[in-house]
Scaffold this active site. Sequence first.
Site, PDB file in Angstrom:
ATOM      1  N   TYR A  30       0.837  -1.204   0.000  1.00 58.83           N
ATOM      2  CA  TYR A  30       0.000   0.000   0.000  1.00 58.83           C
ATOM      3  C   TYR A  30       0.871   1.253   0.000  1.00 58.83           C
ATOM      4  CZ  TYR A  30      -3.343   3.490   1.763  1.00 58.83           C
ATOM      5  OH  TYR A  30      -4.123   4.612   1.922  1.00 58.83           O
ATOM      6  N   LYS A  40       1.166   4.150  -2.951  1.00 57.55           N
ATOM      7  CA  LYS A  40       0.831   5.551  -2.691  1.00 57.55           C
ATOM      8  C   LYS A  40       2.024   6.466  -2.955  1.00 57.55           C
ATOM      9  CE  LYS A  40      -3.489   5.186  -1.484  1.00 57.55           C
ATOM     10  NZ  LYS A  40      -4.539   5.702  -2.393  1.00 57.55           N
TER      11      LYS A  40
END
Length: 257
Positions: A156, A160
Amino acid sequence: MTSPFDVWRLDGRTAFVTGAGGAIGEAVARALADAGAHVHCADIREEAARAVADRVGGTAVALDVSDASAVRTAIDVAATDGNLTIVCNLAGIAGRSQRVIDLDEQAFDAMFAAHFGGVLSGCQAAVPHLRAAGGGAIVNMSSEAIDIAPATIASYAVAKASISALTKILAAEVAGDGIRVNAVAPSFIPSDLSLVRYAGDPEGRERYLDWWRAKSPLGLLCSAEDVAAQILYLVSDAASYVTGQTLRTNGGISMPW
């Protein structure tokens, strides 16, 4: 008579918002509609997208952002009125916790496709239409995870961080077309989804929320409305001189000490 608040108005503009069925997406759709924009609400859950669209007087489309062709088609449809000048790439998925040493290719690919892939496809599909309209604004969803090193969310955080890098590069490429590209990097936002592990455990839920409050110098939690206000700013003329930035809506959590 003009008002200093006129720069926040979006009258006559069309906006496309992915992840519109989620807490942040709905708050953004509401903010843009309240400012005068017609909002196309896209979400992988068609019923959720339609419910938000009905509430804001917009239109709905079922969309899996990991499907680049579907993203392109949806944005092409949204741009048929010739007024598409705002694209907010907000959709993403929750992933299971994994440390770097344990990362498997399948989990990483799914996370990257939903986050970075969805943003990339949204940007690629949006630019020609915004260029044809004489300019516009793109906002991408990043995360506070780009600044901190929380164990177990490697895929994740990497996705990002890639979004924030893409935002800067694209901003430089399309600045001459009058297109601004920015990102927002919010902190944890309480919702039924983010707190699902505490269903039936109100005391545990409050302890967890207190832990997040304590991380911020402000002693506050982030809300979907906090993020929506920042996105409204970034797509409006109030931010006409702002591009290539990742706006950290995190209560100071990532401040260097």
